[in-house]
Write an enzyme that holds these catalytic residues in place. Structure first.
Site, mmCIF file in Angstrom:
data_model
loop_
_atom_site.group_PDB
_atom_site.id
_atom_site.type_symbol
_atom_site.label_atom_id
_atom_site.label_comp_id
_atom_site.label_asym_id
_atom_site.label_seq_id
_atom_site.Cartn_x
_atom_site.Cartn_y
_atom_site.Cartn_z
ATOM 1 N N HIS A 144 2.706 3.578 -8.919
ATOM 2 C CA HIS A 144 2.552 2.146 -9.213
ATOM 3 C C HIS A 144 3.783 1.604 -9.943
ATOM 4 O O HIS A 144 4.200 0.474 -9.716
ATOM 5 C CB HIS A 144 1.283 1.892 -10.022
ATOM 6 N N TRP A 187 2.738 7.986 -2.160
ATOM 7 C CA TRP A 187 4.157 8.203 -2.467
ATOM 8 C C TRP A 187 4.284 9.177 -3.643
ATOM 9 O O TRP A 187 5.065 10.128 -3.600
ATOM 10 C CB TRP A 187 4.831 6.863 -2.812
ATOM 11 N N GLU A 222 0.584 -13.347 11.996
ATOM 12 C CA GLU A 222 1.089 -12.171 12.699
ATOM 13 C C GLU A 222 0.979 -10.990 11.746
ATOM 14 O O GLU A 222 1.223 -11.148 10.536
ATOM 15 C CB GLU A 222 2.566 -12.375 13.091
ATOM 16 N N ASP A 281 0.822 -1.214 0.000
ATOM 17 C CA ASP A 281 0.000 0.000 0.000
ATOM 18 C C ASP A 281 0.859 1.269 0.000
ATOM 19 O O ASP A 281 1.991 1.266 0.474
ATOM 20 C CB ASP A 281 -0.902 -0.012 1.242
ATOM 21 N N GLY A 336 0.072 5.448 -4.305
ATOM 22 C CA GLY A 336 -0.559 6.715 -4.670
ATOM 23 C C GLY A 336 -0.031 7.865 -3.827
ATOM 24 O O GLY A 336 0.336 8.927 -4.342
ATOM 25 N N ASN A 396 -10.584 -2.860 -6.268
ATOM 26 C CA ASN A 396 -9.792 -1.874 -7.007
ATOM 27 C C ASN A 396 -10.394 -1.471 -8.360
ATOM 28 O O ASN A 396 -9.986 -0.476 -8.953
ATOM 29 C CB ASN A 396 -8.342 -2.367 -7.225
ATOM 30 N N ARG A 412 -5.342 -2.345 8.829
ATOM 31 C CA ARG A 412 -6.453 -3.228 8.462
ATOM 32 C C ARG A 412 -5.983 -4.224 7.405
ATOM 33 O O ARG A 412 -4.951 -4.007 6.762
ATOM 34 C CB ARG A 412 -7.670 -2.439 7.971
ATOM 35 N N SER A 423 -7.083 -5.774 -5.913
ATOM 36 C CA SER A 423 -8.190 -6.381 -5.170
ATOM 37 C C SER A 423 -9.487 -6.327 -5.978
ATOM 38 O O SER A 423 -9.601 -5.572 -6.950
ATOM 39 C CB SER A 423 -8.392 -5.643 -3.840
HETATM 40 C C1 FPP Z 1 -1.805 0.204 -3.411
HETATM 41 O O1 FPP Z 1 -1.414 1.545 -3.397
HETATM 42 C C2 FPP Z 1 -1.291 -0.486 -4.594
HETATM 43 C C3 FPP Z 1 -2.036 -1.031 -5.587
HETATM 44 C C4 FPP Z 1 -3.515 -1.022 -5.590
HETATM 45 C C5 FPP Z 1 -1.404 -1.625 -6.776
HETATM 46 C C6 FPP Z 1 -0.188 -2.474 -6.507
HETATM 47 C C7 FPP Z 1 0.375 -2.905 -7.799
HETATM 48 C C8 FPP Z 1 1.689 -2.944 -8.091
HETATM 49 C C9 FPP Z 1 2.759 -2.607 -7.120
HETATM 50 C C10 FPP Z 1 2.110 -3.322 -9.463
HETATM 51 C C11 FPP Z 1 1.886 -4.756 -9.812
HETATM 52 C C12 FPP Z 1 2.687 -5.672 -8.987
HETATM 53 C C13 FPP Z 1 2.978 -6.969 -9.284
HETATM 54 C C14 FPP Z 1 3.818 -7.738 -8.329
HETATM 55 C C15 FPP Z 1 2.517 -7.653 -10.485
HETATM 56 P P1 FPP Z 1 -2.538 2.684 -3.435
HETATM 57 O O2 FPP Z 1 -2.699 3.114 -4.839
HETATM 58 O O3 FPP Z 1 -3.759 2.187 -2.769
HETATM 59 O O4 FPP Z 1 -1.837 3.795 -2.592
HETATM 60 P P2 FPP Z 1 -2.577 4.937 -1.757
HETATM 61 O O5 FPP Z 1 -3.333 4.234 -0.672
HETATM 62 O O6 FPP Z 1 -1.447 5.754 -1.241
HETATM 63 O O7 FPP Z 1 -3.456 5.692 -2.720
#
Ligand code: FPP
Length: 231
Positions: free
Chosen positions: A29, A17, A195, A12, A15, A60, A182, A57
């Site tokens: 991402h 970052w 854990e 997580d 975004g 998403n 969570r 998810s």
């Molecule tokens: C959560 O950050 C991240 C995601 C919903 C996407 C994760 C996907 C990748 C890292 C790329 C694909 C990876 C693999 C291993 C195939 P967020 O966008 O919810 O962040 P935020 O809560 O700060 O908005």
């Protein structure tokens, strides 16, 4: 140091970052994908046997369609580009999630990667894509019901047997980056006794040292699985 057999990670903070740097979310991402590759390598070096990464998810899909397509593109990129790395490190690709709901080309990439790595005996990377814990349990119960129409008392073992990867042990440790306390529908059934480790760092800032710190913290925990500690 005891190394967990199975670690699950909720990646997580991509975004946030990006936003904290004045960049667009997709840049986050992209960095998140680079981090995933670093952490796969680090986990394999530490001798972890299973690493489940929550990449997308079932919830998403509510995001803007540009962001959804971008993440799907990254998944494709990961599956293709990592093949060489997987070969070198004997890493096997596994999948958990609702395959039916994914675009056809992503399904194909996932299936190709699973097939190409199926005989590798190093770490197994379980990609959780279009994954929801409730969805996985519902799919399990439905599959069971279709195949066992005469049975009315479903047991724990029955549900487990029809989950996506019944051969994989439950995660010992679930890590979440970016400070939220969570589990967000991640490994609901499998994570019953895991854990939990929450890191304040955004996922793109994660490094091998962060994984090591999580494993060290795990070593200090006492796992009782609902029992009591022996005197
Ligand atoms: C959560 O950050 C991240 C995601 C919903 C996407 C994760 C996907 C990748 C890292 C790329 C694909 C990876 C693999 C291993 C195939 P967020 O966008 O919810 O962040 P935020 O809560 O700060 O908005």
């Amino acid at each position: 140091m005891v190394v967990p057999v199975h670690i699950g990670i909720i990646m997580d903070g991509n975004g946030r970052w990006a936003e904290s740097r004045g960049l667009i979310r997709t840049q986050g991402h992209l960095e998140g994908l680079k981090t995933a590759k670093r952490i796969v390598k680090a986990a394999s070096d530490f001798g972890i046997k299973y690493l489940t990464l929550y990449a997308f998810s079932t919830e998403n899909w509510k995001r803007a369609s540009d962001e959804v397509s971008y993440i799907m593109g990254l998944v494709k990129q990961y599956l293709r580009a990592e093949l060489e790395f997987s070969r070198k490190n004997h890493i096997r690709t596994r999948f958990t999630g609702d395959m039916e709901g994914l675009p056809k080309e992503i399904r194909k990439e996932i299936k190709d990667s699973i097939e190409a790595t199926k005989d590798f005996n190093g770490m197994q990377v379980v990609l959780a894509i279009n994954y929801g814990g409730r969805n996985e349990i519902i799919r399990s119960v439905n599959k069971f019901a279709r195949e066992n129409q005469q049975i009315i008392n479903i047991t724990e073992d029955d549900i487990k047997a029809y989950l996506d990867n019944p051969d994989i042990p439950d995660p010992d440790l679930i890590i979440r980056s970016a400070g939220e306390y969570r589990t967000s529908n991640f490994l609901l059934w499998e994570g019953a006794y895991s854990e939990l480790y929450v890191s304040q760092k955004y996922w793109p800032d994660w490094d091998k040292e962060d994984l090591q710190a999580a494993i060290e913290e795990y070593n200090k925990r006492e796992r009782r699985f609902g029992g009591i500690t022996a005197a």
